[in-house]
Design an enzyme around this catalytic site. Structure first.
Site, PDB file in Angstrom:
ATOM      1  N   TRP A  96     -21.339 -22.243   7.921  1.00  0.00           N
ATOM      2  CA  TRP A  96     -21.984 -21.344   6.964  1.00  0.00           C
ATOM      3  C   TRP A  96     -22.511 -20.147   7.318  1.00  0.00           C
ATOM      4  O   TRP A  96     -23.222 -20.412   8.298  1.00  0.00           O
ATOM      5  CB  TRP A  96     -22.811 -22.604   6.191  1.00  0.00           C
ATOM      6  CG  TRP A  96     -22.300 -23.307   5.271  1.00  0.00           C
ATOM      7  CD1 TRP A  96     -21.850 -24.788   5.310  1.00  0.00           C
ATOM      8  CD2 TRP A  96     -22.245 -23.112   3.718  1.00  0.00           C
ATOM      9  NE1 TRP A  96     -21.232 -25.048   4.270  1.00  0.00           N
ATOM     10  CE2 TRP A  96     -21.448 -24.242   3.363  1.00  0.00           C
ATOM     11  CE3 TRP A  96     -22.063 -21.978   3.082  1.00  0.00           C
ATOM     12  CZ2 TRP A  96     -21.094 -24.298   2.120  1.00  0.00           C
ATOM     13  CZ3 TRP A  96     -21.831 -22.237   1.750  1.00  0.00           C
ATOM     14  CH2 TRP A  96     -21.286 -23.230   1.015  1.00  0.00           C
TER      15      TRP A  96
ATOM     16  N   GLU B  63     -24.365 -31.118   9.484  1.00  0.00           N
ATOM     17  CA  GLU B  63     -23.549 -32.037  10.539  1.00  0.00           C
ATOM     18  C   GLU B  63     -23.965 -31.667  11.945  1.00  0.00           C
ATOM     19  O   GLU B  63     -23.409 -32.105  12.802  1.00  0.00           O
ATOM     20  CB  GLU B  63     -22.131 -31.506  10.050  1.00  0.00           C
ATOM     21  CG  GLU B  63     -21.453 -32.099   8.981  1.00  0.00           C
ATOM     22  CD  GLU B  63     -21.927 -31.208   7.690  1.00  0.00           C
ATOM     23  OE1 GLU B  63     -22.211 -31.757   6.695  1.00  0.00           O
ATOM     24  OE2 GLU B  63     -21.910 -29.977   7.769  1.00  0.00           O
TER      25      GLU B  63
ATOM     26  N   VAL C  44     -27.611 -21.509   9.892  1.00  0.00           N
ATOM     27  CA  VAL C  44     -28.385 -20.631   9.070  1.00  0.00           C
ATOM     28  C   VAL C  44     -28.638 -21.364   7.670  1.00  0.00           C
ATOM     29  O   VAL C  44     -27.443 -21.884   6.971  1.00  0.00           O
ATOM     30  CB  VAL C  44     -27.788 -19.334   8.970  1.00  0.00           C
ATOM     31  CG1 VAL C  44     -28.405 -18.410   7.864  1.00  0.00           C
ATOM     32  CG2 VAL C  44     -27.231 -18.768  10.142  1.00  0.00           C
TER      33      VAL C  44
ATOM     34  N   ILE D  24     -30.195 -20.487   4.001  1.00  0.00           N
ATOM     35  CA  ILE D  24     -30.903 -19.605   2.975  1.00  0.00           C
ATOM     36  C   ILE D  24     -31.353 -19.961   1.770  1.00  0.00           C
ATOM     37  O   ILE D  24     -30.479 -20.737   1.172  1.00  0.00           O
ATOM     38  CB  ILE D  24     -29.818 -18.289   2.843  1.00  0.00           C
ATOM     39  CG1 ILE D  24     -29.573 -17.521   4.370  1.00  0.00           C
ATOM     40  CG2 ILE D  24     -30.609 -17.282   2.084  1.00  0.00           C
ATOM     41  CD1 ILE D  24     -28.634 -16.367   4.175  1.00  0.00           C
TER      42      ILE D  24
ATOM     43  N   THR E  23     -32.367 -23.926  -6.018  1.00  0.00           N
ATOM     44  CA  THR E  23     -32.751 -25.541  -6.194  1.00  0.00           C
ATOM     45  C   THR E  23     -33.310 -25.863  -4.671  1.00  0.00           C
ATOM     46  O   THR E  23     -33.656 -25.122  -3.987  1.00  0.00           O
ATOM     47  CB  THR E  23     -31.160 -26.111  -6.238  1.00  0.00           C
ATOM     48  OG1 THR E  23     -30.593 -26.112  -5.033  1.00  0.00           O
ATOM     49  CG2 THR E  23     -30.314 -25.785  -7.335  1.00  0.00           C
TER      50      THR E  23
ATOM     51  N   HIS F 277     -32.119 -27.803  -2.631  1.00  0.00           N
ATOM     52  CA  HIS F 277     -30.958 -27.945  -1.504  1.00  0.00           C
ATOM     53  C   HIS F 277     -31.589 -27.579  -0.320  1.00  0.00           C
ATOM     54  O   HIS F 277     -31.589 -28.191   0.900  1.00  0.00           O
ATOM     55  CB  HIS F 277     -29.992 -27.583  -1.704  1.00  0.00           C
ATOM     56  CG  HIS F 277     -28.796 -27.495  -0.701  1.00  0.00           C
ATOM     57  ND1 HIS F 277     -28.520 -26.698  -0.172  1.00  0.00           N
ATOM     58  CD2 HIS F 277     -27.916 -28.723  -0.743  1.00  0.00           C
ATOM     59  CE1 HIS F 277     -27.468 -27.019   0.863  1.00  0.00           C
ATOM     60  NE2 HIS F 277     -27.095 -28.202   0.338  1.00  0.00           N
TER      61      HIS F 277
END
Length: 214
Positions: free
Chosen positions: A24, A60, A82, A84, A88, A90
């Site tokens: 990501w 993970e 990373v 960001i 929400t 999350h």
């Protein structure tokens, strides 16, 4: 932006390092890894002593780090990811889970795990912290080498002459080893003899007691 940390001269020529990168925000992640590798080169880490792997995302990283730690192939692990913040919760959930997970891997396995995860409020913060002199990967790389040397000096592995927290031998020359005469484990023949004596004594006592009752 917060200041950095100073590092002593580090000789990582015998250090084995594992890098695990989350895909990501891959561009930022690649820049962080490049910064870490620049630090490894400065610390004389051999290229063939660097193991690289990838996982889908930051969540993970802890499990992948645990697998690598249990493999016994590296002296330190640098997970790179990373996060960001979005609209929400999350971000908060993943940040806390990853932080706790990575710390637990290090505590449970004894293999140092560097916290190489950026937690940023926006993309600009992530770019600022992954490029130029402020590339956090550089500091993470040096921290990885220092912690690997600390582990090896504590456990008597490669790099033991690099002293941290008083671990290791203060003399460069190897002290003559003394063979210990103390046996580790059970002396089975001696143990069997003792058990036999106890059994005989117990049998005689039981017979004597039985005669008195009768």
């Amino acid at each position: 932006m917060a200041g950095g940390v100073d590092f002593p001269d580090l000789d990582g020529s015998e250090v084995r390092i594992g890098i695990i990168k989350a895909r990501w925000h891959e561009e930022v992640g690649d820049s962080l890894v490049a910064g870490a590798k620049a630090a490894f080169t400065e610390c004389k880490v051999q290229e063939n002593n660097i193991v690289e792997s990838e996982v889908p995302g930051a969540f993970e990283l802890p499990l992948a780090a645990r697998y690598l730690a249990l493999s016994g192939t590296v002296d330190v692990i640098l997970p790179v990811g990373v996060l960001i913040k979005g609209d929400t919760t999350h971000f908060e959930v993943i940040s806390e889970s990853v932080t706790s997970g990575l710390m637990n891997v290090g505590l449970q396995t004894g293999v140092p795990v560097i916290f190489g995860v950026l937690t940023c409020m926006n993309n600009k913060q992530a770019v600022d912290r992954s490029t130029g002199k402020d590339n956090h990967g550089i500091q993470w790389g040096k921290a990885a080498v220092e912690m690997a040397l600390l582990r090896n000096s504590a456990l008597g592995g490669p790099g033991k002459k690099q002293l941290f927290f008083g671990f290791g031998n203060t003399n460069d020359e190897k002290a003559p080893s003394k063979k210990s005469t103390t046996k580790i484990g059970f002396d089975l023949p001696h143990l069997h003899t003792k058990m036999a004596r106890v059994f005989c004594y117990t049998s005689r006592s039981l017979k004597s007691g039985l005669h008195k009752v009768l």
